[in-house]
Design a protein around this motif. Structure first.
Motif, short mmCIF file in Angstrom:
data_model
loop_
_atom_site.label_atom_id
_atom_site.label_comp_id
_atom_site.label_asym_id
_atom_site.label_seq_id
_atom_site.Cartn_x
_atom_site.Cartn_y
_atom_site.Cartn_z
N TRP A 16 0.94 -1.17 0.18
CA TRP A 16 -0.09 0.17 -0.30
C TRP A 16 0.97 1.30 -0.02
CZ3 TRP A 16 1.45 2.49 4.23
CH2 TRP A 16 1.94 1.68 5.27
N ALA A 17 2.04 1.20 0.13
CA ALA A 17 2.89 2.50 0.37
C ALA A 17 3.10 3.30 -1.22
CB ALA A 17 4.57 2.00 0.40
N PRO A 18 2.98 2.75 -2.26
CA PRO A 18 2.86 3.61 -3.40
C PRO A 18 1.71 4.54 -3.16
CG PRO A 18 3.48 1.53 -3.97
CD PRO A 18 3.17 1.42 -2.71
N GLY A 19 0.40 4.06 -3.00
CA GLY A 19 -0.61 4.89 -3.01
C GLY A 19 -0.75 5.90 -1.68
N ARG A 20 -0.03 5.38 -0.53
CA ARG A 20 0.04 6.54 0.43
C ARG A 20 1.06 7.40 0.23
NH1 ARG A 20 -0.27 6.16 6.19
NH2 ARG A 20 0.42 8.06 6.89
N ALA A 21 1.83 7.23 -0.40
CA ALA A 21 3.06 8.23 -0.81
C ALA A 21 2.49 9.32 -1.58
CB ALA A 21 4.29 7.67 -1.58
N PHE A 22 1.79 8.85 -2.54
CA PHE A 22 1.02 9.46 -3.66
C PHE A 22 0.09 10.61 -2.94
CE2 PHE A 22 -2.85 10.81 -6.40
CZ PHE A 22 -2.28 11.74 -7.04
N ALA A 23 -0.75 10.05 -2.12
CA ALA A 23 -1.73 10.83 -1.25
C ALA A 23 -0.72 12.01 -0.45
CB ALA A 23 -2.50 10.24 -0.37
N GLU A 24 0.18 11.61 0.22
CA GLU A 24 1.00 12.61 1.09
C GLU A 24 1.64 13.63 0.24
OE1 GLU A 24 0.99 12.59 4.21
OE2 GLU A 24 0.76 10.77 4.82
N VAL A 25 2.15 13.33 -0.95
CA VAL A 25 2.70 14.23 -1.97
C VAL A 25 1.90 15.21 -2.27
CG1 VAL A 25 3.73 14.67 -4.21
CG2 VAL A 25 4.79 12.83 -2.76
N PRO A 37 1.95 18.07 -11.80
CA PRO A 37 1.63 17.65 -13.02
C PRO A 37 0.98 16.26 -13.13
CG PRO A 37 3.66 17.07 -12.37
CD PRO A 37 3.01 17.82 -11.14
N ASP A 38 0.24 16.01 -14.38
CA ASP A 38 -0.49 14.90 -14.58
C ASP A 38 0.05 13.76 -14.33
OD1 ASP A 38 -2.65 16.71 -15.25
OD2 ASP A 38 -2.30 16.54 -17.53
N CYS A 39 1.50 13.73 -14.60
CA CYS A 39 2.05 12.45 -14.76
C CYS A 39 2.49 11.94 -13.17
CB CYS A 39 3.59 12.55 -15.32
SG CYS A 39 4.65 13.77 -14.79
N LEU A 40 2.12 12.97 -12.23
CA LEU A 40 2.57 12.72 -10.66
C LEU A 40 2.20 11.34 -10.29
CD1 LEU A 40 3.77 14.00 -8.40
CD2 LEU A 40 1.87 14.77 -7.40
N GLU A 41 0.92 11.00 -10.20
CA GLU A 41 0.60 9.65 -9.45
C GLU A 41 1.36 8.50 -9.90
OE1 GLU A 41 -3.21 7.00 -8.11
OE2 GLU A 41 -3.52 8.65 -9.76
N THR A 93 11.34 4.06 -17.69
CA THR A 93 10.09 4.23 -17.54
C THR A 93 9.73 5.63 -16.71
OG1 THR A 93 9.66 1.83 -17.13
CG2 THR A 93 8.10 3.31 -16.06
N LEU A 94 10.57 5.99 -15.82
CA LEU A 94 10.43 7.26 -15.09
C LEU A 94 10.54 8.56 -16.31
CD1 LEU A 94 12.71 6.78 -11.94
CD2 LEU A 94 10.15 6.87 -12.26
N ARG A 95 11.56 8.49 -17.00
CA ARG A 95 11.49 9.42 -18.23
C ARG A 95 10.07 9.35 -19.10
NH1 ARG A 95 16.82 8.05 -17.85
NH2 ARG A 95 16.76 6.42 -19.54
N GLU A 96 9.85 8.02 -19.28
CA GLU A 96 8.56 8.00 -20.23
C GLU A 96 7.28 8.38 -19.30
OE1 GLU A 96 8.41 3.82 -21.17
OE2 GLU A 96 9.91 4.06 -23.02
N LEU A 97 7.29 8.50 -17.99
CA LEU A 97 6.34 8.89 -17.45
C LEU A 97 6.04 10.66 -17.32
CD1 LEU A 97 6.17 6.47 -14.50
CD2 LEU A 97 4.45 6.82 -16.40
N GLY A 98 7.46 11.12 -17.73
CA GLY A 98 7.48 12.72 -17.67
C GLY A 98 8.43 13.20 -16.55
N ALA A 99 9.44 12.48 -16.33
CA ALA A 99 10.50 12.97 -15.37
C ALA A 99 11.37 13.74 -16.49
CB ALA A 99 11.29 11.83 -14.76
N ALA A 100 11.65 15.03 -15.98
CA ALA A 100 12.67 15.76 -16.71
C ALA A 100 14.02 15.22 -16.38
CB ALA A 100 12.65 17.39 -15.99
#
Length: 121
Positions: A16-25, A37-41, A93-100
């Motif tokens: 469950w950590a990825p979902g919790r991390a997104f909510a915190e951010v 940004p749209d790519c955040l989650e 994958t991180l670059r494809e998701l939108g990481a600068a």
């Protein structure tokens, strides 16, 4: 971290950590009145999933903001993961998701994986 906003969270290395991390951010960006940004989650989920896979008991997630960008850094706190190389597809994958920009390294505290994102305007 002078002249910038920043915070960090410690989370159990659980599914469950990825979902919790997104909510915190998201909550923190809202508190700072910043547009995510749209790519955040998917990006937060990828960072956290990557370090959870190292098999430690907990992970930490660090967030900093400066000049219309945010830095997200996930740390595994699992030094034994040095013997298990990171799959290079994670950075792609991180670059494809939108990481600068993004990267990874092993430290004395464990594996860290980071990404810089441009904030939505």
């Amino acid at each position: 971290m002078r002249n910038r906003q920043g915070t960090a969270w410690s989370l159990e290395a659980q599914p469950w950590a990825p979902g919790r991390a997104f909510a915190e951010v998201m909550g923190r960006l809202d508190k700072w009145s910043l547009q995510a940004p749209d790519c955040l989650e998917p990006l937060v989920r990828q960072l956290v999933t990557t370090v959870v896979a190292d098999g430690g008991r907990h992970i930490s997630l660090h967030l900093a903001e400066q000049s219309d960008q945010i830095l997200l850094l996930a740390l595994s706190h699992q030094t034994a993961s040095a013997s298990r190389p990171l799959n290079e597809d994670v950075l792609t994958t991180l670059r494809e998701l939108g990481a600068a920009s993004c990267g990874t390294e092993m430290t004395a505290e464990g594996r860290q994986v980071w990404a810089v994102l441009d904030l939505a305007t």
